[in-house]
Motif scaffolding. Structure first.
Motif, PDB file in Angstrom:
ATOM      1  N   GLY A  23       0.789  -1.221   0.000  1.00 22.10           N
ATOM      2  CA  GLY A  23       0.000   0.000   0.000  1.00 22.10           C
ATOM      3  C   GLY A  23       0.825   1.276   0.000  1.00 22.10           C
ATOM      4  O   GLY A  23       0.270   2.371   0.135  1.00 22.10           O
ATOM      5  N   ALA A  24       2.138   1.155  -0.183  1.00 17.47           N
ATOM      6  CA  ALA A  24       3.006   2.335  -0.104  1.00 17.47           C
ATOM      7  C   ALA A  24       3.089   3.097  -1.421  1.00 17.47           C
ATOM      8  O   ALA A  24       3.413   4.283  -1.426  1.00 17.47           O
ATOM      9  CB  ALA A  24       4.412   1.923   0.323  1.00 17.47           C
ATOM     10  N   ARG A  25       2.809   2.416  -2.544  1.00 13.82           N
ATOM     11  CA  ARG A  25       2.943   3.054  -3.853  1.00 13.82           C
ATOM     12  C   ARG A  25       1.691   2.844  -4.687  1.00 13.82           C
ATOM     13  O   ARG A  25       1.028   1.812  -4.599  1.00 13.82           O
ATOM     14  CB  ARG A  25       4.143   2.506  -4.620  1.00 13.82           C
ATOM     15  CG  ARG A  25       5.476   2.862  -4.006  1.00 13.82           C
ATOM     16  CD  ARG A  25       6.599   2.690  -5.013  1.00 13.82           C
ATOM     17  NE  ARG A  25       6.703   1.327  -5.520  1.00 13.82           N
ATOM     18  CZ  ARG A  25       7.630   0.941  -6.404  1.00 13.82           C
ATOM     19  NH1 ARG A  25       8.508   1.815  -6.859  1.00 13.82           N
ATOM     20  NH2 ARG A  25       7.678  -0.294  -6.812  1.00 13.82           N
ATOM     21  N   VAL A  26       1.398   3.847  -5.497  1.00 11.71           N
ATOM     22  CA  VAL A  26       0.382   3.738  -6.525  1.00 11.71           C
ATOM     23  C   VAL A  26       1.104   3.609  -7.860  1.00 11.71           C
ATOM     24  O   VAL A  26       2.010   4.391  -8.155  1.00 11.71           O
ATOM     25  CB  VAL A  26      -0.551   4.971  -6.541  1.00 11.71           C
ATOM     26  CG1 VAL A  26      -1.548   4.872  -7.676  1.00 11.71           C
ATOM     27  CG2 VAL A  26      -1.274   5.103  -5.213  1.00 11.71           C
ATOM     28  N   VAL A  27       0.733   2.625  -8.644  1.00 12.45           N
ATOM     29  CA  VAL A  27       1.374   2.377  -9.930  1.00 12.45           C
ATOM     30  C   VAL A  27       0.355   2.671 -11.031  1.00 12.45           C
ATOM     31  O   VAL A  27      -0.737   2.115 -11.037  1.00 12.45           O
ATOM     32  CB  VAL A  27       1.872   0.928 -10.037  1.00 12.45           C
ATOM     33  CG1 VAL A  27       2.570   0.691 -11.370  1.00 12.45           C
ATOM     34  CG2 VAL A  27       2.819   0.607  -8.875  1.00 12.45           C
ATOM     35  N   ALA A  28       0.708   3.569 -11.940  1.00  7.74           N
ATOM     36  CA  ALA A  28      -0.218   4.004 -12.975  1.00  7.74           C
ATOM     37  C   ALA A  28       0.410   3.835 -14.351  1.00  7.74           C
ATOM     38  O   ALA A  28       1.608   4.038 -14.534  1.00  7.74           O
ATOM     39  CB  ALA A  28      -0.607   5.467 -12.764  1.00  7.74           C
TER      40      ALA A  28
ATOM     41  N   TRP B 168       4.295   6.051  -7.919  1.00 10.67           N
ATOM     42  CA  TRP B 168       4.016   7.233  -7.115  1.00 10.67           C
ATOM     43  C   TRP B 168       3.889   6.878  -5.644  1.00 10.67           C
ATOM     44  O   TRP B 168       3.210   5.906  -5.287  1.00 10.67           O
ATOM     45  CB  TRP B 168       2.715   7.879  -7.614  1.00 10.67           C
ATOM     46  CG  TRP B 168       2.273   9.100  -6.864  1.00 10.67           C
ATOM     47  CD1 TRP B 168       3.048  10.096  -6.365  1.00 10.67           C
ATOM     48  CD2 TRP B 168       0.925   9.452  -6.542  1.00 10.67           C
ATOM     49  NE1 TRP B 168       2.285  11.045  -5.748  1.00 10.67           N
ATOM     50  CE2 TRP B 168       0.973  10.682  -5.849  1.00 10.67           C
ATOM     51  CE3 TRP B 168      -0.313   8.858  -6.778  1.00 10.67           C
ATOM     52  CZ2 TRP B 168      -0.176  11.302  -5.378  1.00 10.67           C
ATOM     53  CZ3 TRP B 168      -1.454   9.479  -6.331  1.00 10.67           C
ATOM     54  CH2 TRP B 168      -1.381  10.697  -5.633  1.00 10.67           C
ATOM     55  N   GLU B 169       4.553   7.658  -4.802  1.00  9.51           N
ATOM     56  CA  GLU B 169       4.419   7.530  -3.345  1.00  9.51           C
ATOM     57  C   GLU B 169       3.563   8.694  -2.857  1.00  9.51           C
ATOM     58  O   GLU B 169       4.037   9.835  -2.786  1.00  9.51           O
ATOM     59  CB  GLU B 169       5.799   7.556  -2.687  1.00  9.51           C
ATOM     60  CG  GLU B 169       6.681   6.385  -3.105  1.00  9.51           C
ATOM     61  CD  GLU B 169       8.025   6.419  -2.419  1.00  9.51           C
ATOM     62  OE1 GLU B 169       8.094   6.839  -1.249  1.00  9.51           O
ATOM     63  OE2 GLU B 169       9.015   6.038  -3.059  1.00  9.51           O
TER      64      GLU B 169
ATOM     65  N   LYS C 275       8.379   8.294  -9.639  1.00 10.56           N
ATOM     66  CA  LYS C 275       9.401   7.924 -10.605  1.00 10.56           C
ATOM     67  C   LYS C 275       8.684   7.467 -11.865  1.00 10.56           C
ATOM     68  O   LYS C 275       7.720   6.712 -11.807  1.00 10.56           O
ATOM     69  CB  LYS C 275      10.282   6.794 -10.065  1.00 10.56           C
ATOM     70  CG  LYS C 275      11.342   6.319 -11.055  1.00 10.56           C
ATOM     71  CD  LYS C 275      12.186   5.198 -10.478  1.00 10.56           C
ATOM     72  CE  LYS C 275      13.245   4.752 -11.486  1.00 10.56           C
ATOM     73  NZ  LYS C 275      14.091   3.664 -10.955  1.00 10.56           N
ATOM     74  N   ILE C 276       9.143   7.952 -13.016  1.00 14.73           N
ATOM     75  CA  ILE C 276       8.552   7.581 -14.283  1.00 14.73           C
ATOM     76  C   ILE C 276       9.497   6.624 -15.006  1.00 14.73           C
ATOM     77  O   ILE C 276      10.693   6.907 -15.159  1.00 14.73           O
ATOM     78  CB  ILE C 276       8.307   8.814 -15.182  1.00 14.73           C
ATOM     79  CG1 ILE C 276       7.441   9.840 -14.457  1.00 14.73           C
ATOM     80  CG2 ILE C 276       7.674   8.402 -16.501  1.00 14.73           C
ATOM     81  CD1 ILE C 276       6.028   9.421 -14.225  1.00 14.73           C
ATOM     82  N   VAL C 277       8.985   5.483 -15.433  1.00 18.94           N
ATOM     83  CA  VAL C 277       9.752   4.536 -16.230  1.00 18.94           C
ATOM     84  C   VAL C 277       8.972   4.294 -17.522  1.00 18.94           C
ATOM     85  O   VAL C 277       7.772   4.539 -17.587  1.00 18.94           O
ATOM     86  CB  VAL C 277      10.002   3.216 -15.477  1.00 18.94           C
ATOM     87  CG1 VAL C 277      10.855   3.457 -14.246  1.00 18.94           C
ATOM     88  CG2 VAL C 277       8.686   2.540 -15.071  1.00 18.94           C
TER      89      VAL C 277
END
Length: 275
Positions: free
Chosen positions: A197-202, A212-213, A220-222
């Protein structure tokens, strides 16, 4: 075709053909024994994962099942088709068990919500919480399409992805926006959470994936699928990402937690092409 892979080594264990048109979404039952696929042919197919054979075919949908298909348990399904109606089905008989609610326009995303509810996003720019013991709630959040919704592991928050470039984190009970990120200059297609639950991944239409934190508001964008819009992202328990895109070869990318590509899965084989 619906292709089933073994994550441990990337081996394809099955290629399933259960529809007369392209499958658009898929979901395993909670016990992993059945796989539901929704299709452009206005139906849902239920596959047995042990025998890899198709069982029930729900044909009463009467619309493209283009959003998610969600299992309530091992016996019931909820579909969110282009009509916008959220419908409960008996997964064995294919009978309608009830209509939970409807968007004004097509439904675009669906997930389980807290306390037996469902969360869905739609073309109407609204998030609908339906099902459970309480009355349905509507939360207008955007003046454009809400493409996806995802509940966090704690069940207290959910994330939404919309075409106004925004990823939002909401309170799961009230729908209130807790945090928002719109620094990436592109519409966002899909959203999910890390298992802690620490990061949202979009995933975005330009092929980028945002890690995203929400607490510090940093990201961070990859770009593991350059040149192709991201369609769906899943996060494995070890942090690896499974990314599907609008790749004409039907490939899926498996990356490290930081987005470094490790393996490319999929693509049709000769037997599929011949069929």
């Amino acid at each position: 075709w619906t292709r089933v892979f073994r994550i441990a080594d990337g081996v394809r264990v099955a290629s399933l053909r259960g529809h007369d048109g392209p499958p658009i979404c898929a979901a395993f039952s909670p016990d992993g024994r059945r796989l539901a696929t929704g299709s452009w042919d206005d139906s849902v197919a239920i596959h047995d994962t042990a025998s890899l054979e198709r069982g029930t075919r729900i044909r009463g949908v009467n619309d493209v099942v283009g959003a998610r298909t969600c299992w309530q348990n091992g016996r019931e399904l909820v579909t969110a088709p282009y009509s916008g109606a959220l419908v409960r089905w008996d997964a064995t008989s294919g009978q309608i068990l009830g209509v939970l609610g409807a968007h004004h326009g097509s439904a675009k995303g669906l997930c389980r919500g807290p306390a037996g509810t469902y969360l869905s996003g739609g073309r109407d720019g609204e998030i609908l919480r339906s099902g459970g013991a309480s009355a349905a709630s509507r939360w207008p959040i955007a003046r454009t399409i809400v493409n996806d919704v995802a509940l966090d592991p704690s069940g207290r928050r959910f994330a939404s992805a919309s075409r106004d470039h925004r990823v939002r984190v909401h309170d799961a009970e009230t729908g209130a926006v807790i945090a928002s990120y719109d620094a990436h200059p592109c519409s966002v297609k899909t959203v999910t959470w890390s298992h802690d639950g620490a990061r949202v991944v979009a995933g975005y239409y330009d092929g980028s994936v945002l890690l995203w934190e929400p607490e510090p508001g940093t990201a961070k964008i990859v770009s593991p699928v350059q040149g192709h819009s991201v369609s769906q992202v899943s996060v494995l328990r070890d942090g690896r990402l499974v990314i599907s895109s609008w790749n004409p070869e039907g490939q899926v990318v498996l990356t490290d937690a930081d987005g470094t590509v490790r393996e490319i899965l999929g693509g049709e084989d000769a037997a599929e092409a011949a069929a």
